[in-house]
Write a protein that holds these residues in place. Sequence first.
Motif, mmCIF file in Angstrom:
data_model
loop_
_atom_site.group_PDB
_atom_site.id
_atom_site.type_symbol
_atom_site.label_atom_id
_atom_site.label_comp_id
_atom_site.label_asym_id
_atom_site.label_seq_id
_atom_site.Cartn_x
_atom_site.Cartn_y
_atom_site.Cartn_z
ATOM 1 N N GLU A 1 17.910 0.255 -24.863
ATOM 2 C CA GLU A 1 18.404 -0.356 -23.635
ATOM 3 C C GLU A 1 17.983 0.480 -22.425
ATOM 4 N N PRO A 2 17.533 -0.197 -21.385
ATOM 5 C CA PRO A 2 17.148 0.551 -20.187
ATOM 6 C C PRO A 2 18.387 1.116 -19.485
ATOM 7 N N ALA A 3 18.176 2.250 -18.862
ATOM 8 C CA ALA A 3 19.249 2.892 -18.097
ATOM 9 C C ALA A 3 18.756 3.087 -16.666
ATOM 10 N N LEU A 4 19.669 3.030 -15.812
ATOM 11 C CA LEU A 4 19.335 3.191 -14.403
ATOM 12 C C LEU A 4 19.723 4.604 -13.975
ATOM 13 N N LEU A 5 18.742 5.324 -13.402
ATOM 14 C CA LEU A 5 18.993 6.657 -12.878
ATOM 15 C C LEU A 5 19.045 6.543 -11.360
ATOM 16 N N LEU A 6 20.148 6.903 -10.816
ATOM 17 C CA LEU A 6 20.353 6.788 -9.372
ATOM 18 C C LEU A 6 20.691 8.168 -8.828
ATOM 19 N N THR A 7 19.922 8.609 -7.818
ATOM 20 C CA THR A 7 20.152 9.908 -7.200
ATOM 21 C C THR A 7 20.578 9.674 -5.765
ATOM 22 N N VAL A 8 21.630 10.332 -5.373
ATOM 23 C CA VAL A 8 22.149 10.197 -4.022
ATOM 24 C C VAL A 8 22.140 11.589 -3.377
ATOM 25 N N SER A 9 21.586 11.649 -2.169
ATOM 26 C CA SER A 9 21.570 12.920 -1.424
ATOM 27 C C SER A 9 22.260 12.707 -0.090
ATOM 28 N N ASP A 10 23.057 13.676 0.251
ATOM 29 C CA ASP A 10 23.713 13.659 1.549
ATOM 30 C C ASP A 10 22.740 14.277 2.563
ATOM 31 N N MET B 1 15.598 5.735 -6.983
ATOM 32 C CA MET B 1 16.140 4.995 -8.083
ATOM 33 C C MET B 1 14.975 4.661 -9.011
ATOM 34 N N ARG B 2 15.219 4.787 -10.343
ATOM 35 C CA ARG B 2 14.203 4.412 -11.308
ATOM 36 C C ARG B 2 14.855 4.047 -12.630
ATOM 37 N N TRP B 3 14.145 3.285 -13.400
ATOM 38 C CA TRP B 3 14.615 2.838 -14.700
ATOM 39 C C TRP B 3 14.102 3.786 -15.782
ATOM 40 N N LEU B 4 14.975 4.116 -16.739
ATOM 41 C CA LEU B 4 14.622 4.998 -17.850
ATOM 42 C C LEU B 4 14.923 4.303 -19.173
ATOM 43 N N GLN B 5 14.214 4.668 -20.222
ATOM 44 C CA GLN B 5 14.513 4.218 -21.588
ATOM 45 C C GLN B 5 15.368 5.289 -22.234
#
Length: 160
Positions: A11-20, A1-5
């Motif tokens: 406004e900041p955006a949240l990038l969330l990566t999910v792996s099975d 998880m990391r924050w992006l502009q």
Amino acid sequence: MRWLQQDLTDEPALLLTVSDVTVRALTEEKVIELNRQLEGKINQISDINRELEAFSYSVSHDLRAPLRHVAGFVRKLEHHLAGQLDDKASHYIGVIDSAAQRMALLIDDLLVFSRLGRGPLRLQAVDMQSLVEEAKALAEFGGRRAGGSCDDRALADGHR
């Protein structure tokens, strides 16, 4: 998880990566199980090698002593009855003596065979014609007819 502009807005955006990771976890469990099975096979092989060593000891000691007695008594009998033996009795003594010698060679061969698994294989060219002739001679010594042939130039890599 990391924050992006975001480029369009500040406004900041949240990038969330999910792996099975289910497949990875199942694979790791399978590897662990296979390693456990491999350790069990290694233990079985170690047990078999110990049994083979015990067998070698038994062969070299328990079978050789009676064989030496047979050969020794045949020589004593032949010496004791020297000049008194007819052709048939001489033949019988000769058969017993040659059979005892052959048995001693078989015991030696068994011991060599039992040691094969302990050392590295040394591959070399093996003359197949001489191997066929040796096998025929062994069979004929045992009173069996043997046939077979091989190309005179036939060579194969093998441990001899």
